[in-house]
Design a protein around this motif. Structure first.
Motif, PDB file in Angstrom:
ATOM      1  N   UNK A 179      32.253  32.806 -14.089  1.00 27.68           N
ATOM      2  CA  UNK A 179      32.516  32.472 -12.737  1.00 27.68           C
ATOM      3  C   UNK A 179      32.031  30.856 -12.415  1.00 27.68           C
ATOM      4  N   UNK A 180      30.765  30.874 -12.527  1.00 29.05           N
ATOM      5  CA  UNK A 180      30.118  29.584 -12.137  1.00 29.05           C
ATOM      6  C   UNK A 180      30.559  28.506 -12.968  1.00 29.05           C
ATOM      7  N   UNK A 181      31.163  28.888 -14.342  1.00 32.88           N
ATOM      8  CA  UNK A 181      31.607  27.625 -15.183  1.00 32.88           C
ATOM      9  C   UNK A 181      33.002  27.127 -14.678  1.00 32.88           C
ATOM     10  N   UNK A 182      33.681  28.187 -14.017  1.00 30.50           N
ATOM     11  CA  UNK A 182      35.124  27.793 -14.199  1.00 30.50           C
ATOM     12  C   UNK A 182      35.545  27.701 -12.708  1.00 30.50           C
ATOM     13  N   UNK A 183      34.556  28.026 -11.621  1.00 30.23           N
ATOM     14  CA  UNK A 183      35.185  28.299 -10.240  1.00 30.23           C
ATOM     15  C   UNK A 183      35.828  27.160  -9.524  1.00 30.23           C
ATOM     16  N   UNK A 184      35.405  25.819 -10.049  1.00 23.50           N
ATOM     17  CA  UNK A 184      36.129  24.821  -9.504  1.00 23.50           C
ATOM     18  C   UNK A 184      37.286  24.496 -10.415  1.00 23.50           C
ATOM     19  N   UNK A 185      37.661  24.800 -11.383  1.00 22.31           N
ATOM     20  CA  UNK A 185      39.069  24.648 -11.858  1.00 22.31           C
ATOM     21  C   UNK A 185      39.777  25.880 -12.441  1.00 22.31           C
ATOM     22  N   UNK A 186      40.083  26.771 -11.355  1.00 20.32           N
ATOM     23  CA  UNK A 186      40.695  27.723 -11.767  1.00 20.32           C
ATOM     24  C   UNK A 186      42.063  27.581 -12.320  1.00 20.32           C
ATOM     25  N   UNK A 187      42.409  26.472 -11.828  1.00 21.90           N
ATOM     26  CA  UNK A 187      44.055  26.106 -12.319  1.00 21.90           C
ATOM     27  C   UNK A 187      44.162  25.330 -13.514  1.00 21.90           C
ATOM     28  N   UNK A 188      42.935  25.071 -14.145  1.00 21.66           N
ATOM     29  CA  UNK A 188      43.246  24.541 -15.553  1.00 21.66           C
ATOM     30  C   UNK A 188      43.353  25.295 -16.590  1.00 21.66           C
ATOM     31  N   UNK A 189      44.045  25.123 -17.807  1.00 24.60           N
ATOM     32  CA  UNK A 189      44.568  26.192 -18.702  1.00 24.60           C
ATOM     33  C   UNK A 189      43.514  26.776 -19.426  1.00 24.60           C
ATOM     34  N   UNK A 190      43.807  28.095 -19.615  1.00 18.33           N
ATOM     35  CA  UNK A 190      42.657  28.892 -20.144  1.00 18.33           C
ATOM     36  C   UNK A 190      42.727  28.729 -21.577  1.00 18.33           C
ATOM     37  N   UNK A 191      43.681  28.065 -22.337  1.00 18.75           N
ATOM     38  CA  UNK A 191      43.359  27.547 -23.701  1.00 18.75           C
ATOM     39  C   UNK A 191      42.675  26.512 -23.891  1.00 18.75           C
ATOM     40  N   UNK A 192      42.217  25.889 -22.678  1.00 17.10           N
ATOM     41  CA  UNK A 192      41.294  24.428 -22.790  1.00 17.10           C
ATOM     42  C   UNK A 192      39.926  25.125 -22.668  1.00 17.10           C
ATOM     43  N   UNK A 193      39.490  25.902 -22.706  1.00 19.53           N
ATOM     44  CA  UNK A 193      38.083  26.593 -22.496  1.00 19.53           C
ATOM     45  C   UNK A 193      37.494  26.466 -23.973  1.00 19.53           C
ATOM     46  N   UNK A 194      36.190  26.658 -24.179  1.00 21.98           N
ATOM     47  CA  UNK A 194      35.643  26.564 -25.495  1.00 21.98           C
ATOM     48  C   UNK A 194      35.773  28.309 -26.032  1.00 21.98           C
ATOM     49  N   UNK A 195      35.404  28.297 -27.048  1.00 16.40           N
ATOM     50  CA  UNK A 195      35.852  29.970 -27.728  1.00 16.40           C
ATOM     51  C   UNK A 195      35.013  30.633 -27.075  1.00 16.40           C
ATOM     52  N   UNK A 196      33.576  30.383 -26.834  1.00 11.45           N
ATOM     53  CA  UNK A 196      32.847  31.561 -26.052  1.00 11.45           C
ATOM     54  C   UNK A 196      33.433  31.654 -24.599  1.00 11.45           C
ATOM     55  N   UNK A 197      33.956  30.608 -23.921  1.00 12.89           N
ATOM     56  CA  UNK A 197      34.447  30.885 -22.663  1.00 12.89           C
ATOM     57  C   UNK A 197      35.750  31.556 -22.671  1.00 12.89           C
ATOM     58  N   UNK A 198      36.448  31.307 -23.584  1.00 10.06           N
ATOM     59  CA  UNK A 198      37.735  31.842 -23.980  1.00 10.06           C
ATOM     60  C   UNK A 198      37.589  33.457 -23.905  1.00 10.06           C
ATOM     61  N   UNK A 199      36.673  33.708 -24.860  1.00  9.63           N
ATOM     62  CA  UNK A 199      36.565  35.163 -25.106  1.00  9.63           C
ATOM     63  C   UNK A 199      35.720  36.158 -23.874  1.00  9.63           C
ATOM     64  N   UNK A 200      35.115  35.093 -22.964  1.00 14.87           N
ATOM     65  CA  UNK A 200      34.851  35.764 -21.601  1.00 14.87           C
ATOM     66  C   UNK A 200      35.956  35.755 -20.666  1.00 14.87           C
ATOM     67  N   UNK A 201      36.809  35.196 -20.796  1.00 15.03           N
ATOM     68  CA  UNK A 201      38.065  35.004 -20.120  1.00 15.03           C
ATOM     69  C   UNK A 201      38.966  36.126 -20.347  1.00 15.03           C
ATOM     70  N   UNK A 202      38.709  36.672 -21.772  1.00 18.70           N
ATOM     71  CA  UNK A 202      39.686  37.481 -22.193  1.00 18.70           C
ATOM     72  C   UNK A 202      38.942  39.008 -21.613  1.00 18.70           C
ATOM     73  N   UNK A 203      37.607  38.990 -21.599  1.00 16.05           N
ATOM     74  CA  UNK A 203      37.145  40.027 -21.003  1.00 16.05           C
ATOM     75  C   UNK A 203      37.151  40.306 -19.622  1.00 16.05           C
ATOM     76  N   UNK A 204      37.198  39.245 -18.920  1.00 12.37           N
ATOM     77  CA  UNK A 204      37.387  39.132 -17.467  1.00 12.37           C
ATOM     78  C   UNK A 204      38.786  39.675 -17.110  1.00 12.37           C
ATOM     79  N   UNK A 205      39.904  39.160 -18.142  1.00 13.40           N
ATOM     80  CA  UNK A 205      41.283  39.799 -17.816  1.00 13.40           C
ATOM     81  C   UNK A 205      41.345  41.139 -18.147  1.00 13.40           C
ATOM     82  N   UNK A 206      40.367  41.712 -18.970  1.00  5.72           N
ATOM     83  CA  UNK A 206      40.645  43.097 -19.189  1.00  5.72           C
ATOM     84  C   UNK A 206      39.912  44.091 -18.238  1.00  5.72           C
ATOM     85  N   UNK A 207      38.718  43.429 -17.587  1.00  4.39           N
ATOM     86  CA  UNK A 207      38.088  44.115 -16.515  1.00  4.39           C
ATOM     87  C   UNK A 207      38.878  43.974 -15.132  1.00  4.39           C
TER      88      UNK A 207
END
Ligand SMILES: Nc1ncnc2c1ncn2[C@@H]1O[C@H](COP(=O)(O)OP(=O)(O)OP(=O)(O)O)[C@@H](O)[C@H]1O
Ligand SMILES: [Mg+2]
Lengths: 295, 462
Positions: free
Chosen positions: A178-206
């Motif tokens: 959350x802290x890393x992306x809260x200001x640009x929730x509208x930017x593309x998920x594929x633009x994140x770093x690998x680790x951020x993407x994996x956490x995004x996938x975990x968030x998506x699952x949760x």
């Protein structure tokens, strides 16, 4: 990391005097069809109960007669040499194998007493209860917000936009993103770093509030820092979720899990308390693997 | 020796030189203790010899062939009597061809007059000279080149560099041919169009709503000044293309989705080739089909419910064109849909999405830019399509968007304008070039957009 070497069983030495597998010839034939897992594969009041699970890809059998229980709110690690069927078994638990044409699963897998391969069970609903995180981060080419909102939307979990916002925020917070992306929730998920993407996938699952989260080598594409974050996340999530994690890293298994299952050539060799597995394994194959003699 | 024998001999020499080069390299390698001591592999020595054989000989042959006639003509004309020098260009070339006829024995000497005897004799002489010496010289050059290459070959000199370089140049020249011919076509169309716009103002052409390209063929004809407004043609083209896309896009897209996501491998293996057969049918056959089967059927159907339908209708042409484009849309869409990584599907299924949700919400949006690109390419095909509309849409330039009426398209008008005898600087003929230019600009724009979109889409997963 440990090297990958299926044939390395030949390197075994005489000193491990475990009678279950005859020394020197620990090929698949020594552990026959009726091999029984050593250790403590079964628990009281299991959340997931797997009995006599066999999986075939076409003619080829990938999982042989696996019996194992998963308890509520535990983190169970699955380890074993490459190709031993860890992913295959993990994917049985939420019927992801249904998406592979040639894959056939036999045996009983029960989730809270309900046979998940029963005709009356909808694989789609099952997967909402048993989420999965893959080895390679695979965010959708949508915005971060949409990635997390995807699951709640398709399951109709919310009616109001503000509820959805809450779910997205909560999931991202729990995934530590959350802290890393809260200001640009509208930017593309594929633009994140690998680790951020994996956490995004975990968030998506949760976000669909599953009971169980399956993780198939969630850190193998990540650097040590990102890995440490995910491990921390797993520790936090284990308070509310049941987690089954496949990993190639012994250290990771030792750090995050309470129980560990060791697979070898499609058979479940040993299951036990993680501490026990890594200090006093019962089976010589397990010992050989965790001491790095093969795998 | 005629040209084909010469070419055969050259090929023989070339093949021989290749093996000569290979053998020479092996001979060089022998004493050194094997091929690994050579600077390049034996085949490169072979190619080196081939290059030395072919390139100089071909250059000579080309230069000779292209300059021969004008050089000979100049030499012959120089020997003609002084009165010939005063003739105009056209008459001179007529005279020269008569000299040629006499020289080759088709006509008698007396038809020309004795004054031309030296010229005729010179021509006979020169012709026989080139006939004998050209092949001889070319072959000699080829053989010399081959021998020279064999002599130059050494174990130290890395022949790979010159060989690769030559191939590089060859490849560059080939691509140059494509580019140059495109440029050539564009410029010729452009120049003719400019001539057209000198007669008909650009504004009238672009915004005129009447198209009747009948103009006075003879100066004494009256009343037919012609109208060159392109609007009805563009409307007709767009109407038919729109009908075609209405047929092709949904059908093509859905069949692509079915093939890529639902069909079993067996079904796919049967259906895909069948769809591709559809793409292989010549457009003239579609034209037939449109004119003979579809158009009357539409007419009958329309009349049975009391509608007035022209026997050649935009609807018939558009429907058939749509069918023609289906495989185009479906195979392009199928490609982009299957290019969406499996991990996207897994991610969606893993969250409990159904197959149709996955397709609608993940796969389709991810593939959309590629699909749009494919559709744009399909539109540019529809706009440029000629045969079907020539046969089924008619050639009446109605300004109408009623699909049941006959309309005409840009391509049909180009065909109509250029069929028959006209003078080449006539506005009617030149109008075809202006139409061609418009067509070209439209399809160029569409393709450009399509490629741009497709490219952008490609970058997404990398
Ligand atoms: N889609 C498939 N089609 C056919 N065979 C498969 C498929 N997926 C896996 N297998 C086979 O099943 C066996 C187990 O594979 P699985 O992916 O489960 O191994 P794994 O333990 O996850 O290995 P790794 O640690 O390398 O990920 C392997 O022998 C593999 O060849
Ligand atoms: Mg795996």
């Amino acid at each position: 990391m440990l090297g990958i070497n299926k044939m390395a069983g030949e390197n075994r030495t005489q000193e491990s005097a475990e009678p279950l597998a005859p020394v020197n010839v620990p090929g698949p034939e020594t552990i026959n069809e009726n091999y029984e897992t050593v250790g403590s594969p079964l628990v009281d009041n299991p959340l997931v109960k797997c009995r006599n699970v066999n999986v075939h890809y076409g003619e080829k059998q990938a999982i042989f007669n696996v019996n194992i229980d998963i308890a509520k709110n535990e983190v169970i690690a699955m380890i074993g040499p490459s190709g031993c069927g860890k992913s295959t078994f993990l994917r049985c638990i939420n019927r992801m194998n249904d998406t592979i044409d040639i894959c056939r699963v036999k045996g009983d897998i029960e989730l809270e007493g309900q046979d998940i391969y029963n005709r009356s069970v909808d694989a789609v609903e099952l997967r909402a209860r048993v989420g999965i995180v893959f080895q390679k981060p695979n965010p959708f080419p949508k915005s971060i917000y949409e990635n997390v909102a995807y699951g709640p939307r398709i399951h109709g979990l919310v009616n109001r936009k503000s509820d959805l916002d809450d779910i997205v925020e909560n999931s991202l917070k729990r995934a530590g993103l959350w802290d890393e992306v809260k200001d640009d929730l509208d930017s593309s998920g594929t633009g994140l770093s690998g680790g951020q993407q994996q956490r995004l996938c975990i968030a998506r699952t949760i976000a669909v509030s599953p009971d169980i989260i399956l993780m198939d080598e969630p850190c193998s594409a990540l650097d040590p820092i990102a890995t440490a974050r995910i491990e921390q996340l797993i520790a936090d999530l284990s308070k509310n979720y049941t987690i089954a994690i496949v990993t190639h890293s012994m250290q990771q298994a030792a750090r995050v899990s309470s129980r560990t299952a060791y697979f070898h050539l499609g058979k479940l060799i040993e299951v036990g308390e993680t501490e026990v597995i890594f200090t006093r394994p019962l089976h010589s194959l397990t010992e050989a693997y965790i001491t790095g003699r093969f795998g | 020796m005629d040209l084909s024998t010469l070419v055969l001999v050259l090929i023989a020499v070339t093949v021989a030189s290749y093996y000569g080069g290979v053998m020479r390299s092996q001979a060089l390698a022998g004493p050194l203790g094997g091929i690994k001591h050579l600077a390049a592999l034996p085949s490169y020595y072979g190619f080196m010899a081939v290059i030395w054989t072919v390139v100089p000989a071909l250059i000579l042959l080309l230069i000779w062939t292209f300059t021969e006639s004008s050089v000979i003509a100049n030499m012959v004309i120089a020997l003609m009597p002084p009165e010939a020098a005063n003739l105009g260009e056209g008459e001179l070339s007529l005279l020269y061809s008569r000299v040629g006829n006499v020289a080759s024995g088709i006509m008698e000497m007396d038809t020309l007059g004795e004054a031309y005897r030296p010229a005729v004799e010179r021509l006979v002489e020169l012709d026989s000279f080139t006939a004998h010496f050209k092949p001889l010289l070319v072959i000699t050059l080829a053989v010399t080149g081959a021998l020279l290459a064999l002599k130059m070959a050494s174990a130290k000199w890395n022949v790979r560099y010159p060989v690769e370089r030559t191939f590089n140049i060859l490849l560059f020249l080939s691509s140059g041919i494509a580019v140059l011919s495109t440029a050539g076509i564009i410029f010729s169309v452009l120049f003719e169009s400019i001539r057209f716009f000198q007669q008909i103002p650009l504004f009238n052409f672009l915004f005129g709503t009447e198209w009747s390209p009948q103009i006075a063929i003879r100066a004494d004809q009256v009343g037919a000044s012609g109208a060159f407004g392109v609007v009805p043609l563009l409307v007709g083209t767009l109407l038919i293309s729109a009908i075609a896309m209405l047929v092709a896009v949904p059908t093509g897209l859905m069949s692509a989705i079915y093939l890529a996501e639902y069909a079993s491998k067996k079904t796919r293996d049967i259906v895909k080739p069948l769809l591709e057969i559809l793409a292989g049918i010549p457009t003239i056959v579609y034209g037939f089909f449109a004119a003979i089967t579809v158009a009357p059927a539409i007419r009958r159907a329309g009349e049975s419910i009391g509608l007035e339908v022209a026997s050649e209708s935009a609807l018939a042409a558009g429907l058939v064109m749509g069918v023609m484009i289906i495989p185009f849309v479906s195979s392009l869409s199928d490609d982009v849909i299957t290019a969406v990584p499996q991990s996207m599907r897994d991610g969606s299924y893993g969250l409990g999405a159904t197959q149709s949700e996955t397709i609608r919400k993940v796969i389709f949006p991810a593939a959309l830019p590629g699909i749009v690109g494919g559709v744009l390419l399909a539109i540019s095909r529809a706009i440029g399509e000629t045969m079907i509309v020539v046969m089924a849409a008619g050639s009446v330039a109605n300004l109408s968007i009623n699909p049941l009426e006959a309309v005409t398209t840009v391509t049909v008008q180009i065909v109509t304008l250029l069929v028959g005898d006209q003078e080449f600087d006539n506005a009617k003929t030149l109008a075809a070039f202006a139409l061609g230019l418009i067509l070209f600009l439209i399809t160029l724009g569409l393709n450009f957009m399509a490629l741009h979109i497709v490219k952008k889409y490609r970058e997404q997963y990398d």
